[in-house]
Design a protein around this motif. Structure first.
Motif, short mmCIF file in Angstrom:
data_model
loop_
_atom_site.label_atom_id
_atom_site.label_comp_id
_atom_site.label_asym_id
_atom_site.label_seq_id
_atom_site.Cartn_x
_atom_site.Cartn_y
_atom_site.Cartn_z
N ALA A 84 0.84 -1.20 0.00
CA ALA A 84 0.00 0.00 0.00
C ALA A 84 0.87 1.25 0.00
O ALA A 84 0.60 2.20 -0.74
N ASP A 85 1.92 1.24 0.80
CA ASP A 85 2.82 2.40 0.85
C ASP A 85 3.55 2.58 -0.48
O ASP A 85 3.68 3.70 -0.98
N HIS A 86 3.99 1.49 -1.07
CA HIS A 86 4.68 1.54 -2.36
C HIS A 86 3.74 2.10 -3.44
O HIS A 86 4.15 2.92 -4.27
N LEU A 87 2.50 1.66 -3.42
CA LEU A 87 1.51 2.15 -4.37
C LEU A 87 1.31 3.66 -4.20
O LEU A 87 1.25 4.40 -5.18
N TYR A 88 1.23 4.10 -2.95
CA TYR A 88 1.10 5.54 -2.69
C TYR A 88 2.30 6.30 -3.27
O TYR A 88 2.12 7.32 -3.94
N GLN A 89 3.50 5.80 -3.01
CA GLN A 89 4.71 6.48 -3.48
C GLN A 89 4.72 6.58 -5.01
O GLN A 89 5.04 7.63 -5.57
N GLU A 90 4.37 5.48 -5.68
CA GLU A 90 4.33 5.49 -7.15
C GLU A 90 3.29 6.47 -7.67
O GLU A 90 3.52 7.20 -8.63
N HIS A 91 2.13 6.48 -7.03
CA HIS A 91 1.05 7.37 -7.45
C HIS A 91 1.44 8.83 -7.26
O HIS A 91 1.25 9.65 -8.17
N ALA A 92 1.99 9.15 -6.11
CA ALA A 92 2.41 10.53 -5.83
C ALA A 92 3.49 10.97 -6.82
O ALA A 92 3.45 12.10 -7.33
N ALA A 93 4.42 10.10 -7.13
CA ALA A 93 5.49 10.43 -8.09
C ALA A 93 4.92 10.64 -9.49
O ALA A 93 5.33 11.55 -10.21
N ALA A 94 3.96 9.79 -9.89
CA ALA A 94 3.36 9.92 -11.22
C ALA A 94 2.57 11.23 -11.33
O ALA A 94 2.63 11.91 -12.36
N LEU A 95 1.85 11.59 -10.28
CA LEU A 95 1.12 12.86 -10.29
C LEU A 95 2.08 14.03 -10.35
O LEU A 95 1.84 15.00 -11.09
N ASP A 96 3.17 13.94 -9.61
CA ASP A 96 4.17 15.00 -9.61
C ASP A 96 4.80 15.14 -10.99
O ASP A 96 4.95 16.24 -11.51
N ALA A 138 3.51 14.37 -13.82
CA ALA A 138 2.53 14.92 -14.76
C ALA A 138 2.10 16.33 -14.36
O ALA A 138 1.25 16.92 -15.03
N ASP A 139 2.67 16.84 -13.28
CA ASP A 139 2.35 18.18 -12.78
C ASP A 139 0.85 18.32 -12.48
O ASP A 139 0.22 19.30 -12.85
N LEU A 140 0.30 17.28 -11.80
CA LEU A 140 -1.13 17.26 -11.49
C LEU A 140 -1.42 17.45 -10.00
O LEU A 140 -2.54 17.20 -9.56
N GLY A 141 -0.42 17.85 -9.24
CA GLY A 141 -0.66 18.13 -7.83
C GLY A 141 -0.51 16.91 -6.94
O GLY A 141 0.14 15.93 -7.29
N ASP A 142 -1.14 17.00 -5.78
CA ASP A 142 -1.04 15.95 -4.77
C ASP A 142 -2.11 14.88 -4.96
O ASP A 142 -3.12 15.11 -5.62
N PRO A 143 -1.91 13.72 -4.33
CA PRO A 143 -2.92 12.66 -4.39
C PRO A 143 -4.25 13.13 -3.77
O PRO A 143 -4.28 14.04 -2.95
N ASP A 144 -5.34 12.46 -4.17
CA ASP A 144 -6.67 12.74 -3.64
C ASP A 144 -6.69 12.57 -2.12
O ASP A 144 -5.87 11.83 -1.55
N ASP A 145 -7.66 13.20 -1.48
CA ASP A 145 -7.78 13.12 -0.03
C ASP A 145 -7.92 11.69 0.47
O ASP A 145 -7.36 11.32 1.50
N ASP A 146 -8.69 10.84 -0.25
CA ASP A 146 -8.85 9.44 0.16
C ASP A 146 -7.52 8.71 0.17
O ASP A 146 -7.24 7.92 1.08
N VAL A 147 -6.71 8.96 -0.83
CA VAL A 147 -5.41 8.30 -0.93
C VAL A 147 -4.50 8.78 0.20
O VAL A 147 -3.82 7.98 0.85
N LEU A 195 -2.07 8.07 5.69
CA LEU A 195 -2.01 8.45 7.11
C LEU A 195 -2.38 7.27 8.00
O LEU A 195 -1.78 7.07 9.05
N ASP A 196 -3.38 6.51 7.57
CA ASP A 196 -3.79 5.31 8.33
C ASP A 196 -2.66 4.29 8.43
O ASP A 196 -2.60 3.52 9.39
N LEU A 197 -1.78 4.30 7.43
CA LEU A 197 -0.62 3.41 7.45
C LEU A 197 0.44 3.88 8.44
O LEU A 197 1.37 3.16 8.76
N GLY A 198 0.32 5.13 8.85
CA GLY A 198 1.34 5.71 9.73
C GLY A 198 2.50 6.27 8.93
O GLY A 198 3.57 6.50 9.45
#
Length: 157
Positions: free
Chosen positions: A121-133, A135-144, A149-152
């Motif tokens: 889950a953390d790896h997926l978050y990191q990949e998603h955040a990097a891909a958004l960055d 593409a210059d599309l900002g930060d991940p959605d609030d749910d993501v 945060l739930d992962l700590g």
């Protein structure tokens, strides 16, 4: 009258899933999601004159949102029915079709968290955040971000 588009079939499966017991609903949601083989309404730039209505009517964005909503419902049913592997396989494939879609990312993160695979889950978050960055599309959605945060793992990098 016997010819149907993937859009019609997608809608039919989603409507059908709403009236069925969970195990059968999973099958219909999966059949709808199996119709997604790439980014909705993608076409080469050379075809823009012919398919400009897709952009004008925001069809790609609308359908990506619908796909994410079905992915979320599908994920919840898979987890309730102890079928996380089914959810993971389908969501990974969907993520290739819509790699920047926060709804699909959140659904896959939920499955990984539910199965105890916090590192995935953390790896997926990191990949998603990097891909958004990238593409210059900002930060991940609030749910993501909330799932992270739930992962700590803290908030956005």
């Amino acid at each position: 009258p016997q010819v149907r588009t993937d859009l019609e079939l997608f809608d039919w499966h989603v409507r059908r899933a709403a009236d069925l017991p969970p195990v059968e609903a999973v099958e219909h949601y999966q059949a709808a999601l199996d119709l997604v083989t790439g980014k909705p309404f993608s076409y080469p730039n050379a075809a823009r004159a012919s398919y400009g209505w897709v952009d004008f009517e925001h069809q790609a964005t609308t359908w990506e949102g619908r796909i994410a909503g079905v992915a979320k419902a599908f994920t919840e049913l898979c987890l309730d029915n102890d079928q996380p592997d089914v959810a993971i396989a389908t969501l990974r494939r969907l993520l290739q079709a819509a790699p920047l879609n926060g709804g699909v990312v959140a659904a896959l993160m939920r499955v990984h968290i539910a199965t105890g695979d916090r590192s995935a889950a953390d790896h997926l978050y990191q990949e998603h955040a990097a891909a958004l960055d990238q593409a210059d599309l900002g930060d991940p959605d609030d749910d993501v971000v909330q799932l992270r945060l739930d992962l700590g793992g803290g908030g956005p990098p």
